[in-house]
Design a protein around this motif. Sequence first.
Motif, PDB file in Angstrom:
ATOM      1  N   GLY A 130      96.176  67.126  23.019  1.00  8.83           N
ATOM      2  CA  GLY A 130      97.440  67.405  23.663  1.00  8.83           C
ATOM      3  C   GLY A 130      98.024  66.172  24.320  1.00  8.83           C
ATOM      4  N   PRO A 131      99.139  66.311  25.023  1.00  5.29           N
ATOM      5  CA  PRO A 131      99.820  65.163  25.630  1.00  5.29           C
ATOM      6  C   PRO A 131      98.976  64.410  26.658  1.00  5.29           C
ATOM      7  CG  PRO A 131     101.268  67.071  25.561  1.00  5.29           C
ATOM      8  CD  PRO A 131      99.903  67.558  25.185  1.00  5.29           C
ATOM      9  N   ARG A 132      98.030  65.090  27.299  1.00 10.34           N
ATOM     10  CA  ARG A 132      97.164  64.434  28.288  1.00 10.34           C
ATOM     11  C   ARG A 132      95.867  63.944  27.652  1.00 10.34           C
ATOM     12  NH1 ARG A 132      98.253  69.293  30.063  1.00 10.34           N
ATOM     13  NH2 ARG A 132      96.064  69.921  30.101  1.00 10.34           N
ATOM     14  N   LEU A 133      95.850  63.859  26.321  1.00  8.98           N
ATOM     15  CA  LEU A 133      94.658  63.488  25.547  1.00  8.98           C
ATOM     16  C   LEU A 133      93.581  64.558  25.656  1.00  8.98           C
ATOM     17  CD1 LEU A 133      94.359  59.666  26.361  1.00  8.98           C
ATOM     18  CD2 LEU A 133      95.864  60.823  24.736  1.00  8.98           C
ATOM     19  N   ASN A 134      93.942  65.749  26.118  1.00  5.79           N
ATOM     20  CA  ASN A 134      92.990  66.846  26.229  1.00  5.79           C
ATOM     21  C   ASN A 134      92.790  67.485  24.860  1.00  5.79           C
ATOM     22  OD1 ASN A 134      95.780  67.511  26.687  1.00  5.79           O
ATOM     23  ND2 ASN A 134      95.167  69.626  27.032  1.00  5.79           N
ATOM     24  N   VAL A 135      91.584  68.004  24.627  1.00  5.26           N
ATOM     25  CA  VAL A 135      91.252  68.601  23.334  1.00  5.26           C
ATOM     26  C   VAL A 135      91.778  70.029  23.291  1.00  5.26           C
ATOM     27  CG1 VAL A 135      89.385  69.263  21.771  1.00  5.26           C
ATOM     28  CG2 VAL A 135      89.197  67.154  23.109  1.00  5.26           C
ATOM     29  N   ALA A 152      83.554  67.834  27.887  1.00  2.34           N
ATOM     30  CA  ALA A 152      83.720  67.487  26.479  1.00  2.34           C
ATOM     31  C   ALA A 152      85.107  67.817  25.956  1.00  2.34           C
ATOM     32  CB  ALA A 152      82.663  68.202  25.640  1.00  2.34           C
ATOM     33  N   ASP A 153      85.802  68.776  26.578  1.00  2.00           N
ATOM     34  CA  ASP A 153      87.156  69.126  26.151  1.00  2.00           C
ATOM     35  C   ASP A 153      88.219  68.246  26.805  1.00  2.00           C
ATOM     36  OD1 ASP A 153      86.197  71.113  24.551  1.00  2.00           O
ATOM     37  OD2 ASP A 153      86.694  72.761  25.895  1.00  2.00           O
ATOM     38  N   ASP A 154      87.801  67.291  27.612  1.00  2.00           N
ATOM     39  CA  ASP A 154      88.748  66.462  28.351  1.00  2.00           C
ATOM     40  C   ASP A 154      88.242  65.020  28.311  1.00  2.00           C
ATOM     41  OD1 ASP A 154      90.433  65.247  30.199  1.00  2.00           O
ATOM     42  OD2 ASP A 154      90.594  67.068  31.393  1.00  2.00           O
ATOM     43  N   PRO A 155      88.586  64.261  27.251  1.00  3.31           N
ATOM     44  CA  PRO A 155      88.005  62.930  27.051  1.00  3.31           C
ATOM     45  C   PRO A 155      88.125  61.986  28.239  1.00  3.31           C
ATOM     46  CG  PRO A 155      89.160  63.625  25.084  1.00  3.31           C
ATOM     47  CD  PRO A 155      89.464  64.661  26.135  1.00  3.31           C
ATOM     48  N   ALA A 156      89.245  62.011  28.952  1.00  2.00           N
ATOM     49  CA  ALA A 156      89.401  61.090  30.080  1.00  2.00           C
ATOM     50  C   ALA A 156      88.394  61.395  31.177  1.00  2.00           C
ATOM     51  CB  ALA A 156      90.827  61.161  30.630  1.00  2.00           C
ATOM     52  N   ARG A 157      88.262  62.672  31.526  1.00  5.02           N
ATOM     53  CA  ARG A 157      87.267  63.037  32.540  1.00  5.02           C
ATOM     54  C   ARG A 157      85.850  62.749  32.032  1.00  5.02           C
ATOM     55  NH1 ARG A 157      91.238  67.157  33.788  1.00  5.02           N
ATOM     56  NH2 ARG A 157      91.736  67.136  36.042  1.00  5.02           N
ATOM     57  N   MET A 158      85.616  62.971  30.738  1.00  2.00           N
ATOM     58  CA  MET A 158      84.288  62.729  30.199  1.00  2.00           C
ATOM     59  C   MET A 158      83.915  61.250  30.327  1.00  2.00           C
ATOM     60  SD  MET A 158      82.810  63.461  26.360  1.00  2.00           S
ATOM     61  CE  MET A 158      83.961  62.321  25.622  1.00  2.00           C
ATOM     62  N   VAL A 159      84.840  60.354  29.990  1.00  2.00           N
ATOM     63  CA  VAL A 159      84.548  58.922  30.032  1.00  2.00           C
ATOM     64  C   VAL A 159      84.203  58.466  31.440  1.00  2.00           C
ATOM     65  CG1 VAL A 159      85.571  56.625  29.762  1.00  2.00           C
ATOM     66  CG2 VAL A 159      85.881  58.351  27.977  1.00  2.00           C
ATOM     67  N   PHE A 160      84.930  58.969  32.436  1.00  2.00           N
ATOM     68  CA  PHE A 160      84.755  58.451  33.795  1.00  2.00           C
ATOM     69  C   PHE A 160      83.902  59.314  34.706  1.00  2.00           C
ATOM     70  CE2 PHE A 160      88.577  56.315  32.272  1.00  2.00           C
ATOM     71  CZ  PHE A 160      88.283  55.006  32.602  1.00  2.00           C
ATOM     72  N   ASP A 162      81.430  61.882  33.404  1.00  2.00           N
ATOM     73  CA  ASP A 162      80.152  62.284  32.817  1.00  2.00           C
ATOM     74  C   ASP A 162      79.100  61.253  33.213  1.00  2.00           C
ATOM     75  OD1 ASP A 162      77.910  62.728  31.192  1.00  2.00           O
ATOM     76  OD2 ASP A 162      79.127  63.464  29.524  1.00  2.00           O
ATOM     77  N   PRO A 163      78.015  61.668  33.886  1.00  2.00           N
ATOM     78  CA  PRO A 163      77.011  60.692  34.343  1.00  2.00           C
ATOM     79  C   PRO A 163      76.319  59.961  33.204  1.00  2.00           C
ATOM     80  CG  PRO A 163      76.239  62.952  34.664  1.00  2.00           C
ATOM     81  CD  PRO A 163      77.690  63.048  34.307  1.00  2.00           C
ATOM     82  N   ASP A 164      76.353  60.512  31.982  1.00  2.00           N
ATOM     83  CA  ASP A 164      75.694  59.872  30.840  1.00  2.00           C
ATOM     84  C   ASP A 164      76.680  59.200  29.903  1.00  2.00           C
ATOM     85  OD1 ASP A 164      73.150  60.787  31.675  1.00  2.00           O
ATOM     86  OD2 ASP A 164      73.542  62.750  30.775  1.00  2.00           O
ATOM     87  N   ALA A 165      77.923  59.020  30.324  1.00  2.00           N
ATOM     88  CA  ALA A 165      78.942  58.476  29.427  1.00  2.00           C
ATOM     89  C   ALA A 165      78.592  57.069  28.948  1.00  2.00           C
ATOM     90  CB  ALA A 165      80.302  58.472  30.114  1.00  2.00           C
ATOM     91  N   ARG A 166      78.043  56.252  29.832  1.00  2.00           N
ATOM     92  CA  ARG A 166      77.711  54.873  29.436  1.00  2.00           C
ATOM     93  C   ARG A 166      76.571  54.836  28.432  1.00  2.00           C
ATOM     94  NH1 ARG A 166      79.767  50.819  33.122  1.00  2.00           N
ATOM     95  NH2 ARG A 166      80.971  51.801  34.789  1.00  2.00           N
ATOM     96  N   GLU A 167      75.713  55.831  28.446  1.00  2.00           N
ATOM     97  CA  GLU A 167      74.644  55.925  27.457  1.00  2.00           C
ATOM     98  C   GLU A 167      75.204  56.449  26.139  1.00  2.00           C
ATOM     99  OE1 GLU A 167      70.957  56.019  25.532  1.00  2.00           O
ATOM    100  OE2 GLU A 167      71.573  55.001  27.375  1.00  2.00           O
ATOM    101  N   PHE A 168      76.112  57.398  26.213  1.00  2.03           N
ATOM    102  CA  PHE A 168      76.686  58.004  25.010  1.00  2.03           C
ATOM    103  C   PHE A 168      77.578  57.017  24.263  1.00  2.03           C
ATOM    104  CE2 PHE A 168      79.989  60.818  23.050  1.00  2.03           C
ATOM    105  CZ  PHE A 168      79.172  61.422  22.121  1.00  2.03           C
ATOM    106  N   TYR A 169      78.328  56.215  25.002  1.00  2.00           N
ATOM    107  CA  TYR A 169      79.197  55.197  24.400  1.00  2.00           C
ATOM    108  C   TYR A 169      78.576  53.811  24.627  1.00  2.00           C
ATOM    109  CZ  TYR A 169      83.005  58.667  24.276  1.00  2.00           C
ATOM    110  OH  TYR A 169      83.785  59.763  24.045  1.00  2.00           O
ATOM    111  N   GLU A 173      82.781  50.072  28.153  1.00  2.00           N
ATOM    112  CA  GLU A 173      83.878  49.344  28.795  1.00  2.00           C
ATOM    113  C   GLU A 173      85.132  49.370  27.929  1.00  2.00           C
ATOM    114  OE1 GLU A 173      80.811  48.247  28.518  1.00  2.00           O
ATOM    115  OE2 GLU A 173      80.126  48.017  30.601  1.00  2.00           O
ATOM    116  N   LYS A 174      84.973  49.184  26.629  1.00  2.00           N
ATOM    117  CA  LYS A 174      86.125  49.215  25.723  1.00  2.00           C
ATOM    118  C   LYS A 174      86.712  50.630  25.649  1.00  2.00           C
ATOM    119  CE  LYS A 174      87.593  48.176  20.998  1.00  2.00           C
ATOM    120  NZ  LYS A 174      88.302  49.452  20.821  1.00  2.00           N
ATOM    121  N   VAL A 175      85.843  51.636  25.582  1.00  2.00           N
ATOM    122  CA  VAL A 175      86.314  53.018  25.534  1.00  2.00           C
ATOM    123  C   VAL A 175      87.101  53.346  26.806  1.00  2.00           C
ATOM    124  CG1 VAL A 175      85.583  55.443  25.512  1.00  2.00           C
ATOM    125  CG2 VAL A 175      84.470  53.786  24.005  1.00  2.00           C
ATOM    126  N   ALA A 176      86.591  52.901  27.945  1.00  4.64           N
ATOM    127  CA  ALA A 176      87.272  53.162  29.213  1.00  4.64           C
ATOM    128  C   ALA A 176      88.644  52.489  29.246  1.00  4.64           C
ATOM    129  CB  ALA A 176      86.414  52.666  30.373  1.00  4.64           C
TER     130      ALA A 176
END
Length: 303
Positions: A130-135, A152-160, A162-169, A173-176
């Motif tokens: 969607g317009p907010r990059l939401n799934v 997982a349905d909200d990529p922006a919140r997931m990136v910043f 999710d406590p395991d985001a840096r392990e998953f990606y 830094e580039k994804v952020a």
Amino acid sequence: MDAMDSENPLGRFLRARRALVRPEDLGLPAGDRRRVAGLRREEVAVLAGVSTDYYVRLEQGRERSPSAQVVDALARVLCLEEEATAHLHRLARPVPAARRRTGARREERVGPHLLRMVESWHRTPAAVLGPRLNVLAQNTLCRALYDGRTHADDPARMVFLDPDAREFYPDWEKVALDTVAGLRAAAGAHADDPELVELVGELSLRSETFRSLWARHDVRSKTHGTKRFRHPLVGELTLEYESLTVNSAPGRQLLVYHAEPGSPSEQALDLLGSLAATGDAGAPRPAGDAARAHGDPAGDRPA
């Protein structure tokens, strides 16, 4: 000043982008005694062909209607790419709020034809954003790719958040950076969207990294690229992605991932698809609020 820079957004953008330009990139001496990062105000003014007083008034918000020629000149001096230049023009000539609300926010609903098409791609993770990059919707393989992720349905919140985001990606830094630039692009087109304002405000409060990146005022929509994942079940994957506009639903994006044929990532993706097919992944469904609009009680489950 709120998180969406509602007061003097033009001035804030100019200050932020001025600080990111290296003087030597424009043939100016870098010097050892510079007290500001990037360009000085008077340097921007001279290079753009305007008076220093006029440029200062632009940054301070005392002048809010520069001509298109001045905007183009400033974009050139600030080394803005095409999308950021268009964003600068929107800041200089904002659409009146009454016109923005005309025909206003539609329900975030994904049409059945698009859902069926996404569902038919069994070897390709795909999602409608969607317009907010939401799934808004995703297929089985895409849900399996992000299974277990917080927000997982909200990529922006997931990136910043999710406590395991840096392990998953692995390239977090580039994804952020790309995520924030995409949100900036969305903010330019949907500045009065209360949910977007709420999202930016929450991330600004909860993530110091987000605050720092948001202050850069990078503007860049998601188009195509490469993203690496470290999946807990199938290991590392390197996937190409394309982001396509949906003509039948303005503001929507169709995000499609694919692996290089014959690569280990393709094998890992096939394995993930097999695991998803034997599990409880189910058919693609609208995600989050859109799922509830369809009457889908599973919409609150992580994707």
